[in-house]
Design a protein around this motif. Structure first.
Motif, PDB file in Angstrom:
ATOM      1  N   ARG A 100      21.324  12.653  62.096  1.00  0.00           N
ATOM      2  CA  ARG A 100      22.683  12.840  62.750  1.00  0.00           C
ATOM      3  C   ARG A 100      23.524  11.615  62.181  1.00  0.00           C
ATOM      4  N   GLY A 101      23.051  10.230  62.144  1.00  0.00           N
ATOM      5  CA  GLY A 101      23.918   9.319  61.608  1.00  0.00           C
ATOM      6  C   GLY A 101      24.387   9.485  60.094  1.00  0.00           C
ATOM      7  N   ILE A 102      23.459  10.158  59.342  1.00  0.00           N
ATOM      8  CA  ILE A 102      23.844  10.260  58.049  1.00  0.00           C
ATOM      9  C   ILE A 102      25.016  11.433  57.971  1.00  0.00           C
ATOM     10  N   PHE A 103      24.934  12.499  58.658  1.00  0.00           N
ATOM     11  CA  PHE A 103      26.045  13.525  58.746  1.00  0.00           C
ATOM     12  C   PHE A 103      27.196  13.366  59.467  1.00  0.00           C
ATOM     13  N   ASP A 104      27.077  12.208  60.168  1.00  0.00           N
ATOM     14  CA  ASP A 104      28.422  11.778  60.905  1.00  0.00           C
ATOM     15  C   ASP A 104      29.228  11.167  59.825  1.00  0.00           C
ATOM     16  N   LEU A 105      28.901  10.712  58.641  1.00  0.00           N
ATOM     17  CA  LEU A 105      29.339  10.131  57.752  1.00  0.00           C
ATOM     18  C   LEU A 105      30.598  10.991  57.001  1.00  0.00           C
ATOM     19  N   ASN A 106      30.398  12.492  57.150  1.00  0.00           N
ATOM     20  CA  ASN A 106      31.173  13.390  56.909  1.00  0.00           C
ATOM     21  C   ASN A 106      31.164  13.443  55.266  1.00  0.00           C
ATOM     22  N   ARG A 107      30.297  13.182  54.411  1.00  0.00           N
ATOM     23  CA  ARG A 107      30.314  13.225  53.145  1.00  0.00           C
ATOM     24  C   ARG A 107      29.669  14.536  52.664  1.00  0.00           C
ATOM     25  N   GLU A 108      30.557  15.381  52.155  1.00  0.00           N
ATOM     26  CA  GLU A 108      29.877  16.719  51.989  1.00  0.00           C
ATOM     27  C   GLU A 108      28.889  16.687  50.742  1.00  0.00           C
ATOM     28  N   GLU A 109      28.830  15.766  50.006  1.00  0.00           N
ATOM     29  CA  GLU A 109      27.784  15.676  49.038  1.00  0.00           C
ATOM     30  C   GLU A 109      26.389  15.391  49.412  1.00  0.00           C
ATOM     31  N   LEU A 110      26.189  15.001  50.831  1.00  0.00           N
ATOM     32  CA  LEU A 110      24.936  14.355  51.305  1.00  0.00           C
ATOM     33  C   LEU A 110      23.918  15.564  51.681  1.00  0.00           C
ATOM     34  N   SER A 111      22.714  15.430  51.235  1.00  0.00           N
ATOM     35  CA  SER A 111      21.739  16.005  51.908  1.00  0.00           C
ATOM     36  C   SER A 111      20.512  15.381  52.110  1.00  0.00           C
ATOM     37  N   VAL A 112      19.495  15.640  53.162  1.00  0.00           N
ATOM     38  CA  VAL A 112      18.534  15.042  53.292  1.00  0.00           C
ATOM     39  C   VAL A 112      17.024  15.733  53.295  1.00  0.00           C
ATOM     40  N   ILE A 113      16.157  15.010  52.654  1.00  0.00           N
ATOM     41  CA  ILE A 113      14.742  15.615  52.514  1.00  0.00           C
ATOM     42  C   ILE A 113      14.006  14.731  53.333  1.00  0.00           C
ATOM     43  N   VAL A 114      13.218  15.234  54.292  1.00  0.00           N
ATOM     44  CA  VAL A 114      12.340  14.555  55.599  1.00  0.00           C
ATOM     45  C   VAL A 114      10.930  14.863  54.988  1.00  0.00           C
ATOM     46  N   ILE A 115      10.055  13.953  54.527  1.00  0.00           N
ATOM     47  CA  ILE A 115       8.653  14.099  54.119  1.00  0.00           C
ATOM     48  C   ILE A 115       7.876  13.650  55.299  1.00  0.00           C
ATOM     49  N   ASP A 116       7.293  14.515  56.058  1.00  0.00           N
ATOM     50  CA  ASP A 116       6.242  14.141  57.163  1.00  0.00           C
ATOM     51  C   ASP A 116       5.090  14.547  56.789  1.00  0.00           C
ATOM     52  N   ASP A 117       4.099  13.389  57.219  1.00  0.00           N
ATOM     53  CA  ASP A 117       2.793  13.181  56.721  1.00  0.00           C
ATOM     54  C   ASP A 117       1.895  13.768  58.039  1.00  0.00           C
ATOM     55  N   ASN A 118       2.167  15.321  58.621  1.00  0.00           N
ATOM     56  CA  ASN A 118       1.710  15.430  59.793  1.00  0.00           C
ATOM     57  C   ASN A 118       1.509  14.595  60.881  1.00  0.00           C
TER      58      ASN A 118
END
Length: 240
Positions: A21-39
């Motif tokens: 949420r902190g990343i998207f609160d920046l309101n920069r439209e070019e931003l996306s997130v990939i989360v890599i979770d190791d189970n």
């Protein structure tokens, strides 16, 4: 421009939602997130799936069957980011140590002939909050050793808060990264330096994690030393 932030997780359910949420609160439209979770046994991936409903086109979850290590996770995230067409690819911790508010400075510093930007705790303006003496000494020793053995020029070679141009990541993955663990950070800088990419450090404030515990183990420490020696004596590559 498409910018993707790669975040590896293992038992980060207490902090991952705040980080995303902190990343998207920046309101920069070019931003996306990939989360890599190791189970993660604590159900981190469930939290990511829930919070992604608020950002349906901007959060990708890579669910892996077991814990494969930090470097391995970043390699998987980097490849997915390339597949999704990222122009810039960032790496960032999930535990609150890295401030999403520093992302714009990292992104905007990739300009002109700058290829890689490192969020640095070890240059003027950078600082560390919340570490004890033992952690300081471990970090200082790892950085000193890797800079001496590999001839690394950046001051903060263990920082995991970085931004890479697309072509840098393409070349790193094509060449192959031997470290699956924490030595990934030093190895990628070493490769970038050998390939002739320009690396810039900008100051950040690193805060010790408020929730959860460190994943660093003695196995990681042993692997770190092995990777340093292997790179020093067998890791030479041709520059561009």
């Amino acid at each position: 421009m498409k910018v993707i932030v790669c975040i590896p997780t293992y038992n980060e359910r207490d902090s991952i939602e705040e980080t995303i949420r902190g990343i998207f609160d920046l309101n920069r439209e070019e931003l996306s997130v990939i989360v890599i979770d190791d189970n993660s046994p604590d159900g981190t991936s469930n939290i990511v799936e829930e919070v992604s409903k608020a950002y349906p086109d901007s959060v990708t979850l890579i669910k892996r069957e077991r814990k494969l290590g930090l470097g391995n996770a970043y390699s998987a995230g980097f490849q997915r980011a390339l597949d999704l067409g990222a122009d810039l690819i960032l790496e960032m911790d999930a535990d609150g140590s890295h401030d999403p508010g520093d992302l714009p400075a990292l992104i905007d510093s990739v300009s002109g002939d700058v290829d890689v930007v490192v969020g640095s705790r070890r240059i003027k303006g950078g600082r560390i909050v919340g570490w004890g003496m033992h952690r300081y000494m471990m970090s200082w020793g790892a950085m000193w050793l890797s800079r001496v053995i590999l001839g690394l020029k950046p001051r903060d070679v263990t920082s995991g808060f970085r931004c890479y141009r697309r072509n840098v990541v393409q070349q790193l993955l094509a060449a192959g990264i031997s470290s699956g663990g924490y030595a990934f950070q030093e190895e990628t800088l070493y490769r970038c330096q050998q390939y002739g990419f320009r690396i810039l450090e900008i100051p950040i404030t690193f805060r010790e994690r408020r929730l959860g515990s460190s994943k660093l183990s003695w196995k990681d420490v042993v692997e770190f030393f092995k990777v340093m020696v292997r790179l020093r004596f067998r890791g030479r590559v041709q520059k561009n």
